[in-house]
Design a protein around this motif. Structure first.
Motif, short mmCIF file in Angstrom:
data_model
loop_
_atom_site.label_atom_id
_atom_site.label_comp_id
_atom_site.label_asym_id
_atom_site.label_seq_id
_atom_site.Cartn_x
_atom_site.Cartn_y
_atom_site.Cartn_z
N ASP A 67 17.32 90.27 -25.16
CA ASP A 67 17.96 90.11 -26.56
C ASP A 67 19.19 90.93 -26.66
O ASP A 67 20.47 90.52 -27.10
N LEU A 68 19.14 92.17 -26.40
CA LEU A 68 19.86 93.09 -26.68
C LEU A 68 21.34 92.91 -25.85
O LEU A 68 22.54 92.67 -26.10
N ARG A 117 24.60 104.34 -28.12
CA ARG A 117 23.91 105.25 -27.38
C ARG A 117 23.22 104.98 -26.19
O ARG A 117 23.16 105.37 -25.10
N PHE A 118 22.30 104.06 -26.49
CA PHE A 118 21.66 103.19 -25.37
C PHE A 118 22.22 102.65 -24.48
O PHE A 118 22.22 102.67 -23.24
N ALA A 119 23.11 101.74 -24.86
CA ALA A 119 23.93 100.97 -24.06
C ALA A 119 24.81 101.84 -23.09
O ALA A 119 25.16 101.36 -22.00
N ASN A 131 31.01 96.92 -27.23
CA ASN A 131 30.67 95.61 -27.77
C ASN A 131 29.52 95.63 -28.91
O ASN A 131 29.26 94.57 -29.55
N VAL A 132 29.13 96.75 -29.39
CA VAL A 132 28.01 96.76 -30.34
C VAL A 132 28.45 96.44 -31.82
O VAL A 132 29.53 97.11 -32.08
#
Length: 154
Positions: A67-68, A117-119, A131-132
């Motif tokens: 999903d992310l 941060r996670f991506a 792209n967030v």
């Protein structure tokens, strides 16, 4: 780990620096898809286990957090060399009584900064941090991990 009083050793999974039958349990946590010679690593894990010892390997499914990655336009079309789909067969080559334990959950990103941060920390898709989108509410992504538990052959 040493600062916390643990006897910690950094080693190559394909050549473990321990005597035969040293441990009751060996854990390979989210690492086997990184190992060049998985068969050698699994053989080493079996070698250092005592008879009837347990081998535990945790890994992700190929679609983990899809999903992310869909939201961020980053391909989730990957086929890990050791995953929920193919790990049981690999473990069964070296261990008996392999149990498969699925773990499904949800990862919640409370805001765009946390998602970014996670991506950015993803080794193959860090570009997706750019792209967030702005988030008006927390974003939830489905998670899928698998734990394989095998017994060392006597």
């Amino acid at each position: 780990s040493r600062e916390r009083g643990l006897d910690a050793t950094v080693a190559d999974a394909q050549a473990l620096p321990f005597p035969d039958a040293s441990f009751d349990c060996v854990l390979a946590g989210w690492v086997l898809y990184h190992v060049a010679n998985r068969g050698q690593a699994l053989a080493e894990c079996a070698r250092v286990l005592r008879p009837d010892g347990r081998f535990v390997a945790a890994t992700v499914a190929d679609e983990n957090l899809g999903d992310l990655w869909d939201l961020l336009g980053a391909s989730n079309e990957r086929r890990l060399t050791f995953s929920s789909a193919n790990g049981a067969e690999q473990v069964a080559e070296y261990f008996d009584d392999v149990e498969v334990r699925e773990a499904h959950g949800v990862v919640v990103f409370p805001d765009a900064g946390a998602m970014r941060r996670f991506a950015a920390a993803d080794i193959t898709r860090s570009f997706a941090a750019a792209n967030v989108p702005e988030l008006t509410e927390p974003f939830r992504a489905r998670s899928h991990h698998t734990v394989f538990v095998g017994r060392k052959r006597a």
